[in-house]
Design an enzyme around this catalytic site. Sequence first.
Site, PDB file in Angstrom:
ATOM      1  CB  SER A 145      -0.958  -0.032   1.188  1.00  0.00           C
ATOM      2  OG  SER A 145      -1.949   0.956   1.071  1.00  0.00           O
ATOM      3  CD  GLU A 239      -5.731  -3.782  -4.382  1.00  0.00           C
ATOM      4  OE1 GLU A 239      -5.444  -2.789  -3.688  1.00  0.00           O
ATOM      5  OE2 GLU A 239      -4.983  -4.756  -4.530  1.00  0.00           O
ATOM      6  CG  HIS A 269      -5.647  -2.029  -0.224  1.00  0.00           C
ATOM      7  ND1 HIS A 269      -4.786  -1.682  -1.239  1.00  0.00           N
ATOM      8  CD2 HIS A 269      -5.169  -1.406   0.898  1.00  0.00           C
ATOM      9  CE1 HIS A 269      -3.842  -0.894  -0.770  1.00  0.00           C
ATOM     10  NE2 HIS A 269      -4.044  -0.713   0.519  1.00  0.00           N
TER      11      HIS A 269
END
Length: 298
Positions: A145, A239, A269
């Site tokens: 991320s 995503e 995610h």
Amino acid sequence: MSIRSTILTFLYRQFVRNRSAGLSVEEILVKVNKVADRVRPIPPNIQLTPVNIGALPGEWTDAGGTTDDVVFYIHGGGYCTMTLKSFRHVAWSMAEKINARVLSFDYRLAPEHPFPAAFDDALAVYRWLLETGVSPEKMVVVGDSAGGGLALAMLLAVRDSGLPLPRCATLVSPWADLTLATSETRPNATRDSMIHCDVLNALAPAYYGEYSPRDPRISPVFGDLHGLPPILIQVGSNEVLRHDAEAIARGIEASAGSVQLEVWKGMPHVWHAIDFIPESAKAISQLARFSRANLARN
């Protein structure tokens, strides 16, 4: 997709994504921090060793490996939340599957510490690893991320500074473009089961502050991606950050670099951290195979 993953993505859409639109940074952090450091029982084969890296807290995860290989792991959390404790279970899974020690650390978080704090911290920890004798030929960098974007920005800085690069890297659901997220700039804006564009657009300015979001140290998709080590990118097909993953892959390919882009059907995610779905272990196993194949190169 497994049955568990199908149910999970439905629940995420109903109770996470649909309830996050329009929240302020403070409201987002209150919700996330409630579950950020959930205590998990540590497996008996896992040894955790705290370490101070200058003023930064770090932690070594050892699964009794038989090599001196090292994974430098940079956790996610939108640059504003999460700690190394939030992803301990991911670290120990990588330690087991890659057969390596894993170093995690807590970088300074926005909005209290906006850019360049996290960027400087990541680069400082990389330098510390080299100074303490870790060979770059035996090092893998992994980021998820925001940690994926931070890992890529750090690799560009390592390259530009003349420091030796690690053997390879994996970016998991990387957030590497902090410019305004809309349905036009993010084709999966309405498909993502977890992340609403409003959340990205609330957290991003908290991190980049007075700097331009197009600064490659903040959004490395806008950087020169030549001369990097082999990189594996893993992202879910729906995503909102698939845009970032594909942009990174295109940039590396255009620079004649080595990149593998894996698009996992329907995965939410950073599903690697959702250890009760079977795709979590499968994705980390694939990450481990990529790492071991590159670490074995002469």
